[in-house]
Write an enzyme that holds these catalytic residues in place. Sequence first.
Site: not given
Ligand code: SAH
Length: 392
Positions: A209, A249, A276, A336
């Site tokens: 970040r 999200d 997404a 991850c």
């Molecule tokens: N980048 C973030 C962490 C991401 S964690 C940070 O820096 O804090 C992954 C995220 O993906 C979660 O918030 C979850 O709600 C979302 N997620 C999971 N499957 C998804 C999908 N199919 N479409 C959109 N968001 C999704």
Amino acid sequence: MTQITLVAGREKPVRNQHPWVFSGAIADIAGSPKPGDIVDVRSSTNEWLARGYYNPKSQIAVRLLTWRDEPIDGAWWQSHVQRAVAARSHRPQRGPRAAYRLINAENDYLPGLIVDRYGDWLVMQALTLGIDQRKVELAEHLARITHVRGVFERSDVDVRKLEGLRPSAGVLWGEAPPEHIEIQENARLLVDVRHGHKTGHYLDQAPNRGLLYTLIERIKPARVLNVFSYTGGFGVHAALAGAEVVNVDSSSDALALAKANFDLNQTEGELIEADAFSYLREAHEAGEQFDVVVLDPPKFAQNKQQVDKAARGYKDINLSAFRIVKPGGYLMTFSCSGAITEDLFQKIVFGALADAGRQAQILRHLGPGEDHPVALTFPEGAYLKGLLLRVY
Ligand code: SAH
């Protein structure tokens, strides 16, 4: 103490200090150890190899703690916790908004134990039976050496089922944390340690970040797409650095806290609740273009059996992302999944690039910060990998 003898030929990982002994590698158990007891592990020729805690319900029957003939008692646990804490004591920010990982489980030679610091609170995950049995004692010790106001448990995770454990959450020591704890990265961020993902926040991504912040400062004005935004960590950083940001999200709770995080920093970002995969495809069809796309999806592969399916998922989102990055723009892309190696991840991203008919250069290989060390003897610890790419 119970003596566990390995099947002939299964000693190598133990000799190499890998911390896991699978039940299939065990030939004989002399004695009747109770779940969580400390046991000795011996070779098929009866040579003493290591010592760890036992769980008959888990496929990982023993998690190894030491390869020296030393007692695993209260003093042992205290000195190992102390060592992990001391390794973070150089961190510049130790004030009420400091946030970092204090204990990284197997990678800090304390299998099954995750501890994150959020200001005046610690949040613990006891992922195994051996840790679950000792968690109160560990919390008391941690509280003594870190001077926090409370230790909160967030062991409400699915992996505990593999250990025969039910989810568990709540105060382990001291005061309950407030609804939100404010932490400081390059931006201020609110963390919901009671209900958020993992221990509340993706601390592993903090340096990335920060990297996004620096990149935006350099290239602004910029339009950024932050996909899988969670509570807006990347997005708030980009906006503070001067970008116009769209966050996507599927979780309305995550987006509600993202909104609070943009407000806290007196900045703005568009928040879109959507899947997404569909959003990315539709953005391409609509001819959307971004200077930077950040892709930080959840773990697509929970284990090795899911690698192929996960690879298709990663390829899909990366292909769409390449299509909507402006020529000369950037893609910051992550995985991850522990089961997807760095090498495989790079190949998947390459496949997506080829299908998109674009060109890209690796500017940086990305990973977690130093508060998330990876033990060299434990390759499974290297779960977070990413690439910063320039795309033409
Ligand atoms: N980048 C973030 C962490 C991401 S964690 C940070 O820096 O804090 C992954 C995220 O993906 C979660 O918030 C979850 O709600 C979302 N997620 C999971 N499957 C998804 C999908 N199919 N479409 C959109 N968001 C999704």
